[in-house]
Scaffold this active site. Structure first.
Site, short mmCIF file in Angstrom:
data_model
loop_
_atom_site.label_atom_id
_atom_site.label_comp_id
_atom_site.label_asym_id
_atom_site.label_seq_id
_atom_site.Cartn_x
_atom_site.Cartn_y
_atom_site.Cartn_z
N LYS A 1 -14.17 0.84 14.82
CA LYS A 1 -13.44 0.26 14.60
C LYS A 1 -12.57 -0.17 16.14
O LYS A 1 -11.99 -0.73 16.92
CB LYS A 1 -12.16 1.07 13.22
CG LYS A 1 -12.54 0.31 12.64
CD LYS A 1 -11.06 0.96 11.68
CE LYS A 1 -11.55 0.16 9.75
NZ LYS A 1 -11.26 2.01 9.22
N PRO B 1 -3.69 -11.55 10.06
CA PRO B 1 -3.60 -11.11 11.52
C PRO B 1 -4.10 -9.94 11.21
O PRO B 1 -3.69 -8.94 11.21
CB PRO B 1 -2.77 -12.34 12.28
CG PRO B 1 -1.86 -11.27 10.86
CD PRO B 1 -2.29 -11.98 9.95
N ASP B 2 -5.26 -9.77 12.58
CA ASP B 2 -5.92 -8.01 13.26
C ASP B 2 -4.33 -7.97 14.42
O ASP B 2 -5.02 -8.71 15.49
CB ASP B 2 -6.77 -7.69 13.24
CG ASP B 2 -7.21 -6.21 13.40
OD1 ASP B 2 -6.61 -5.88 13.85
OD2 ASP B 2 -7.88 -5.56 12.57
N ILE B 3 -3.34 -7.24 14.43
CA ILE B 3 -2.68 -6.78 14.92
C ILE B 3 -3.02 -5.96 16.25
O ILE B 3 -2.69 -6.84 17.41
CB ILE B 3 -1.27 -5.87 14.77
CG1 ILE B 3 -1.14 -7.34 13.71
CG2 ILE B 3 0.01 -6.39 15.86
CD1 ILE B 3 0.92 -6.75 12.58
N PHE C 1 -5.46 3.51 14.59
CA PHE C 1 -5.72 4.65 13.51
C PHE C 1 -6.56 4.16 12.52
O PHE C 1 -6.20 2.85 12.80
CB PHE C 1 -4.17 5.15 12.54
CG PHE C 1 -3.37 6.19 13.20
CD1 PHE C 1 -1.95 5.55 14.51
CD2 PHE C 1 -3.11 7.21 12.69
CE1 PHE C 1 -1.38 6.46 14.99
CE2 PHE C 1 -1.44 8.05 13.21
CZ PHE C 1 -1.45 7.69 14.30
N ASN D 1 1.04 -0.97 -0.11
CA ASN D 1 -0.21 -0.16 0.18
C ASN D 1 0.89 1.53 -0.21
O ASN D 1 2.28 1.45 0.05
CB ASN D 1 -0.79 -0.01 1.20
CG ASN D 1 -0.32 -0.17 2.71
OD1 ASN D 1 0.28 0.91 3.29
ND2 ASN D 1 -0.74 -0.75 3.24
N1 CTP Z 1 -4.39 -3.08 11.45
C1 CTP Z 1 -4.27 -3.91 12.44
N2 CTP Z 1 -3.77 -5.56 11.56
C2 CTP Z 1 -4.25 -5.26 10.75
C3 CTP Z 1 -5.10 -4.09 9.73
C4 CTP Z 1 -5.15 -3.28 10.76
O1 CTP Z 1 -2.58 -3.66 13.38
N3 CTP Z 1 -4.47 -6.55 10.28
C5 CTP Z 1 -4.38 -1.87 12.89
C6 CTP Z 1 -4.10 -0.18 12.15
O2 CTP Z 1 -2.26 -0.30 12.41
C7 CTP Z 1 -4.57 0.90 12.89
C8 CTP Z 1 -6.33 0.10 12.53
O3 CTP Z 1 -5.91 -1.68 12.55
O4 CTP Z 1 -4.01 0.54 14.06
C9 CTP Z 1 -7.02 -0.06 11.27
O5 CTP Z 1 -6.18 -0.32 10.18
P1 CTP Z 1 -7.70 0.15 9.29
O6 CTP Z 1 -6.61 -0.09 7.66
O7 CTP Z 1 -7.60 1.56 9.35
O8 CTP Z 1 -8.68 -0.91 9.22
P2 CTP Z 1 -8.42 -2.11 8.94
O9 CTP Z 1 -8.77 -2.80 10.15
O10 CTP Z 1 -7.15 -2.62 7.78
O11 CTP Z 1 -10.18 -1.98 8.21
P3 CTP Z 1 -10.59 -1.55 6.58
O12 CTP Z 1 -9.06 -2.17 6.15
O13 CTP Z 1 -12.12 -2.48 6.95
O14 CTP Z 1 -10.92 -0.01 6.78
#
Ligand code: CTP
Length: 399
Positions: A337, A303-305, A323, A208
């Site tokens: 979120k 994974p969502d960290i 963020f 990205n």
């Molecule tokens: N984040 C994370 N791990 C992921 C995705 C997101 O830790 N796999 C964290 C980002 O670092 C940020 C927050 O989650 O602090 C939100 O990230 P964002 O990209 O805005 O949202 P997403 O959770 O990816 O959801 P979407 O793409 O549907 O907006």
């Protein structure tokens, strides 16, 4: 944060203790509140009566005095202050601090406190230069203790050299500048930053547009306030923060692993733009154009960290900040979120095309908590980083 800076002043037993009276006078004149603790030896050099009169507060000396402990114990003394100053810090007190000894009220408070600590050493030049003292100084600096002095000059013992305590006005200045320079001393903070790259084959990645600029500025601002920063970064296109503990990763899985390994931390800021999906199967050799048809990539979710760290129980940082990169319904989506992931604050950004925020130098952030939202004006990412670092310092101080 309180408006009056509350100093817990620990007076050690050295000849320089007499300068404390002038220091207290100057601190009070500058509008600071001073709560005094004296070691037993300190009372040989200045009387508790003079100290109490200047502070406008009773002096505390004994740890096992039932009256004193009932009114305010060693934990409360630390809780009810913004910083602890040790003046003069004798060789003995520094040694106790470095080794975690707690055999009187002063050393017990110093072991129990989680507030920033500033010491003004004073001792004979050879005591200061002794390897044992220098070793203790190194240990204390490593623990985040802030030093003012000692100075070079003539000492009461008739010798000259480093070991002379700084003058009260220098100690006052160090204390007054402490909030800016050292409010995060002794705090360990994790920052995730940059994009992640998810490999498709040995030469191609899903990525990205994140440059890592905002995360880098946040790390620098935290460090400028004395924090130890663990900086977990994907492949960023800006210079990394100097002096941070850098953990360079590429994929979201690696970022999660590095983030877990960095715990425990006091606070965590998740500024990384984590790529949401990864290739289901990474090809071991380059996908050729000559293959029958353009490849169909099958993707799997990463994974969502942020969510994972927010939902920890024992090792959850006491402040978790996410963020939210949004292109529509910015506040509503960001609040969603915050709730879904379980973080404490979320910084929402409008990253729609034309906003120039993702990969750019500026930001127009909204800080959202369960208690409301704070829309900030458009500003440089460095400016916002400073603001966020101040908020983090205030929050950790208040906890
Ligand atoms: N984040 C994370 N791990 C992921 C995705 C997101 O830790 N796999 C964290 C980002 O670092 C940020 C927050 O989650 O602090 C939100 O990230 P964002 O990209 O805005 O949202 P997403 O959770 O990816 O959801 P979407 O793409 O549907 O907006």
């Amino acid at each position: 944060m309180t408006s009056v800076l509350r100093v817990l002043l620990i007076i050690g037993g050295g000849i320089a203790a007499y300068k404390c009276l002038e220091l207290i006078r100057q601190l009070r004149e500058a509008g600071l509140s001073v709560t005094p603790v004296m070691t037993r030896a300190a009372q040989q050099f200045v009387t508790p009566l003079s100290v109490a009169a200047l502070c406008g507060e009773q002096v505390r000396v004994e740890i096992f005095d039932p009256h004193e402990e009932a009114r305010m114990d060693h934990i409360q003394l630390s809780r009810q202050s913004d910083l602890v100053a040790v003046v003069p810090a004798t060789a003995d007190l520094l040694a106790k601090m470095a080794n975690g000894l707690a055999d009187d009220l002063a050393s017990t408070v110093l072991l129990a406190t989680d507030k920033p600590v500033l010491v003004a050493p004073a001792m004979n030049v050879r005591m200061w230069q002794h390897p044992a003292t220098q070793h203790n100084v190194k240990t204390l600096r490593h623990h985040g203790v802030h030093f003012v002095g000692p100075e070079n000059g003539p000492m009461a013992c008739g010798e000259t050299g480093p070991g002379r305590m700084s003058e009260p006005h220098s100690i006052l200045s160090a204390i007054c500048h402490f909030p800016a320079q050292c409010l995060l001393c002794g705090r360990r903070i994790l920052v995730t930053s940059g994009p992640t790259w998810e490999p498709v084959d040995p030469v191609r990645v899903i990525a990205n547009r994140s440059s890592g600029r905002q995360g880098t500025e946040i790390a620098k601002a935290l460090q400028a306030r004395g924090a130890e920063v663990v900086f977990v970064t994907g492949p960023a296109s800006v210079a990394l923060p100097p002096n941070a503990q850098i953990v360079a990763v590429e994929t979201a899985d690696e970022m999660l692993y590095a983030t877990r390994a960095a715990l425990p931390v006091d606070a965590a800021v998740f500024a990384a733009a984590v790529t949401d999906w990864k290739a289901d199967a990474v090809r071991g050799s380059k996908i050729r154009k000559s293959e029958a048809a353009p490849p169909n990539l099958r993707l799997r979710e990463n994974p969502d960290i942020l969510a994972e760290i927010s939902q920890l129980t024992e090792t959850r940082p006491s402040l978790v900040i996410g963020f939210a990169a949004e292109t529509e319904n910015v506040i509503e989506n960001a609040l969603g979120k915050l709730r879904q992931k379980g973080c404490d604050w979320i910084v929402a950004n409008d990253v729609s095309a034309g906003s120039g925020i993702l990969g750019g130098d500026e930001n127009q952030p909204v800080i959202i908590t369960e208690n409301g939202e704070n829309q900030l004006p458009r500003q440089s990412k460095a400016e916002f980083a400073g603001h966020l670092a101040d908020l983090i310092a205030a929050e950790l101080l208040a906890q």
